[in-house]
Design a protein around this motif. Structure first.
Motif, short mmCIF file in Angstrom:
data_model
loop_
_atom_site.label_atom_id
_atom_site.label_comp_id
_atom_site.label_asym_id
_atom_site.label_seq_id
_atom_site.Cartn_x
_atom_site.Cartn_y
_atom_site.Cartn_z
N LEU A 1 7.00 -7.51 9.54
CA LEU A 1 6.26 -6.22 9.84
C LEU A 1 5.23 -6.40 11.13
CD1 LEU A 1 5.80 -4.94 6.11
CD2 LEU A 1 7.45 -4.19 7.77
N GLU A 2 4.99 -5.41 11.96
CA GLU A 2 3.96 -5.47 12.78
C GLU A 2 2.97 -4.48 12.52
OE1 GLU A 2 4.66 -7.19 16.92
OE2 GLU A 2 6.66 -6.64 16.51
N GLN A 3 2.08 -4.19 13.14
CA GLN A 3 0.99 -3.11 12.84
C GLN A 3 1.78 -1.85 13.09
OE1 GLN A 3 -2.73 -4.17 13.95
NE2 GLN A 3 -3.96 -2.40 13.19
N GLY A 4 1.42 -0.71 12.12
CA GLY A 4 2.01 0.48 12.35
C GLY A 4 3.46 0.61 11.91
N ASP A 5 4.42 -0.61 11.71
CA ASP A 5 5.67 -0.56 11.33
C ASP A 5 5.82 0.21 10.06
OD1 ASP A 5 6.54 -1.61 13.31
OD2 ASP A 5 7.31 -3.74 12.36
N THR A 6 6.61 1.04 9.64
CA THR A 6 6.99 1.73 8.21
C THR A 6 7.63 0.81 7.40
OG1 THR A 6 6.82 3.95 9.42
CG2 THR A 6 7.64 3.77 7.17
N VAL A 7 7.08 0.65 6.31
CA VAL A 7 7.79 -0.07 5.15
C VAL A 7 8.11 0.78 4.02
CG1 VAL A 7 5.90 -1.26 4.40
CG2 VAL A 7 8.14 -2.38 3.91
N LEU A 8 9.22 0.84 3.25
CA LEU A 8 9.47 1.57 2.04
C LEU A 8 9.48 0.50 0.96
CD1 LEU A 8 10.06 4.25 0.50
CD2 LEU A 8 12.49 3.81 0.96
N VAL A 9 8.58 0.68 0.09
CA VAL A 9 8.37 -0.18 -1.08
C VAL A 9 8.77 0.33 -2.51
CG1 VAL A 9 6.95 -1.75 -2.56
CG2 VAL A 9 6.68 -1.56 0.02
N ALA A 10 9.99 -0.19 -3.18
CA ALA A 10 10.39 0.44 -4.34
C ALA A 10 9.44 0.03 -5.37
CB ALA A 10 11.81 0.10 -4.26
N ILE A 11 8.73 0.69 -6.15
CA ILE A 11 7.91 -0.04 -7.03
C ILE A 11 8.18 0.60 -8.55
CG2 ILE A 11 5.48 0.24 -7.78
CD1 ILE A 11 4.49 0.55 -4.93
N ASN A 12 8.45 -0.50 -9.57
CA ASN A 12 8.90 0.00 -10.77
C ASN A 12 8.08 -1.13 -11.74
OD1 ASN A 12 10.58 -1.99 -10.19
ND2 ASN A 12 12.31 -1.19 -11.16
N GLY A 13 7.17 -1.89 -11.09
CA GLY A 13 6.62 -2.92 -11.82
C GLY A 13 5.51 -3.83 -10.81
N ILE A 14 5.03 -4.74 -11.18
CA ILE A 14 3.86 -5.32 -10.32
C ILE A 14 4.19 -5.99 -9.15
CG2 ILE A 14 4.08 -7.65 -11.35
CD1 ILE A 14 0.99 -7.66 -11.54
N TRP A 15 5.52 -6.40 -8.87
CA TRP A 15 5.71 -7.06 -7.62
C TRP A 15 6.05 -6.03 -6.74
CZ3 TRP A 15 3.77 -11.13 -8.50
CH2 TRP A 15 4.05 -11.75 -9.85
N GLU B 1 5.68 4.53 -0.49
CA GLU B 1 6.20 3.97 -2.05
C GLU B 1 7.17 4.84 -2.53
OE1 GLU B 1 2.57 3.86 -4.28
OE2 GLU B 1 1.57 2.36 -3.07
N LEU B 2 8.17 4.43 -3.26
CA LEU B 2 9.26 4.77 -3.95
C LEU B 2 8.96 4.46 -5.31
CD1 LEU B 2 11.77 6.80 -3.21
CD2 LEU B 2 13.14 4.61 -3.47
N LEU B 3 8.84 5.48 -6.44
CA LEU B 3 8.09 5.18 -7.80
C LEU B 3 9.34 5.41 -8.89
CD1 LEU B 3 4.76 6.73 -7.31
CD2 LEU B 3 5.19 4.14 -6.96
N LYS B 4 9.23 4.54 -9.81
CA LYS B 4 9.97 4.70 -10.99
C LYS B 4 9.15 3.98 -12.03
CE LYS B 4 14.41 6.16 -10.32
NZ LYS B 4 14.88 7.18 -11.10
N PRO B 5 9.14 4.78 -13.34
CA PRO B 5 8.49 4.25 -14.64
C PRO B 5 8.83 2.94 -14.78
CG PRO B 5 9.30 6.33 -14.96
CD PRO B 5 10.18 5.99 -13.68
N PRO B 6 7.87 1.99 -15.50
CA PRO B 6 8.50 0.74 -15.84
C PRO B 6 9.21 0.75 -16.81
CG PRO B 6 6.01 1.07 -15.83
CD PRO B 6 6.49 2.38 -15.51
N THR C 1 18.55 4.04 -8.37
CA THR C 1 19.80 4.35 -7.99
C THR C 1 20.02 4.36 -6.39
OG1 THR C 1 19.47 6.70 -7.96
CG2 THR C 1 20.03 5.76 -10.08
N PRO C 2 21.35 4.32 -6.24
CA PRO C 2 21.43 4.35 -4.45
C PRO C 2 21.06 5.84 -4.08
CG PRO C 2 23.29 3.16 -5.55
CD PRO C 2 22.48 3.76 -6.76
N GLN C 3 21.21 6.80 -4.90
CA GLN C 3 20.75 8.11 -4.54
C GLN C 3 18.99 8.12 -4.34
OE1 GLN C 3 22.86 7.78 -7.08
NE2 GLN C 3 24.52 8.12 -5.96
N ASP C 4 18.50 7.34 -5.35
CA ASP C 4 16.90 7.50 -5.07
C ASP C 4 16.47 6.55 -3.61
OD1 ASP C 4 16.49 8.24 -7.60
OD2 ASP C 4 16.53 6.25 -8.51
#
Length: 420
Positions: A122-136, A153-158, A163-166
């Motif tokens: 990553l460089e400054q300003g780059d877009t990153v999508l983070v799948a979050i369903n826990g601490i990592w 952020e892409l969120l799911k409950p712990p 899914t691929p659709q998500d």
């Protein structure tokens, strides 16, 4: 005796006395200068208790790996040390199932590899999508923000997975350059399916970055076949080596992105271009970069060797079978599994709900004090909700399953219920 003979006699007593006096004076002066005495605890022998580590890591270190780590040190540029590094690289390629030339071990823990992956991609300003369903996922998002990236952020409950659709919905909506996802979420006990995600990311012009710290060697992962662009892990879980070294690999797509950077990576220590040279990944003569943790690399080499001797498929099956035995045993003694779907359970770390009326801290303390077993509480979003039981590498045995189940039965009988 003639005077001239007297002059030739060495004045030993005088100068010997002066020398002795000088040493005593220097010691006395040093003593007067010191304000902090030698710590009493360091004047006693090191005492380390024997425990069965059935938490989320580190896992117990087998004698063979202990012996490797205790060998006499080599210089970090010695030919023999570079050969050990080449063997580590080959072992990582086997464990990851990749032929990537940019494959090496970071001198640091899995956290260090996470940071290395993100700050190189990553460089400054780059877009990153983070799948979050826990601490990592939460940690990855934090690091990316510190790098000045645009974090979505892409969120799911712990306890749930993506899914691929998500994933496709997030890719279409945010158009990121990188997708971060955790294969083995140790805070929740979820195993994330990876099939099709690499192809999906590439169709949308995105690189796939995967954390496999808690899953490598315990659950199938195929870096090349699954089109993963950056994969990293740690030494202290299934590989049974001490913490402090972290396997990582970059695909050709990812390597090309590194070469197209407009700015240098913000860390010299974790600059993948410099590390690639030290590890012999760029075809150029190797140059000094940093003093590597030599004995940690000896241990990592031996952990990878033991995995290669056992075979990946055998290791995967062993972890699957022992996890299945553990899950059934937990249900049989009346405990509730946190991850509902069997296919979504991480074979290396099982999460079980804290039984009603008990304090998780009382349970873990009872297991440690009365049975010499480490089992951990929750982490991040699961704090206070679950217990985490790890069966990794040499610790993944049927006997250890029976032992921890017996200890938990003892907990339910003898551990006082909370009054809260």
């Amino acid at each position: 005796m003639p005077c001239w003979q007297l002059l030739r006699q060495p004045p030993l007593p005088l100068f010997s006395g002066l020398s002795s006096w000088g040493q005593t004076a220097r010691r006395a002066m040093a003593t007067r200068l010191l304000r902090v005495p030698p710590p009493e605890e360091l004047l006693r022998p090191l005492a380390v208790p024997e425990r069965l580590l059935l938490g989320p890591g580190p896992s117990n270190v087998p004698r063979r790996i202990q012996a490797a780590g205790g060998r006499q040190i080599l210089g970090h540029m010695h030919t023999e040390m570079l050969q050990v590094m080449d063997e580590i690289k080959a072992g990582i390629q086997y464990a990851f199932q990749t032929r990537n030339r940019l494959t090496l071990a970071i001198s640091g823990s899995g956290h260090c590899a996470m940071e290395a992956a993100l700050l190189n991609l990553l460089e400054q300003g780059d877009t990153v999508l983070v799948a979050i369903n826990g601490i990592w996922g939460q940690r990855a998002a934090d690091i990316a923000r510190r790098l000045g990236a645009n974090v979505c952020e892409l969120l799911k409950p712990p306890g749930k997975y993506f899914t691929p659709q998500d994933i496709e919905q997030g890719l279409v909506q945010h158009r990121p350059l990188v997708l971060f996802i955790t294969h083995g979420e140790s805070s929740t006990g979820v195993l994330q399916p990876l099939e099709g995600l690499g192809e999906l990311c590439h169709r949308h012009g995105c690189l796939l970055l995967v954390d496999s710290v808690a899953s490598l060697g315990g659950a199938p992962i195929f870096m090349d076949q699954q089109e993963i662009d950056v994969l990293y892990s740690g030494s202290q879980k299934v590989l049974n080596a001490p913490p402090g070294s972290a396997p990582i690999s970059f695909s050709e797509r990812a390597r090309e992105k590194l070469l197209r950077r407009k700015t240098k990576p913000p860390s010299f220590y974790l600059d993948m271009g410099l590390l690639a040279n030290y590890w012999g990944c760029d075809g150029e003569p190797r140059r000094y970069h940093h003093t590597a943790p030599i004995n940690s690399f000896f241990s990592l080499r031996e952990g990878l060797a033991m995995l290669a001797e056992r075979g990946l498929e055998s290791s995967w099956e062993r972890h699957r079978a022992n996890c299945t035995q553990l899950c059934q045993g937990l249900r049989d003694i009346g405990l509730e599994l946190f991850v509902e779907e069997e296919k979504a359970r991480l074979p290396t770390i099982t999460t079980v709900r804290v039984p009603e009326g008990y304090n998780w801290k009382d349970i873990t303390a009872f297991l440690m004090d009365n049975h010499g077993i480490e089992v951990a509480g929750g982490l991040g979003p699961t704090v206070g909700k679950v217990l985490r039981i790890g069966l990794m590498g040499c610790n993944s045995t049927s006997d250890n399953v029976d032992r921890v189940l017996g200890a938990l039965q003892d907990v339910l009988k003898r551990c006082h219920r909370s009054r809260l």
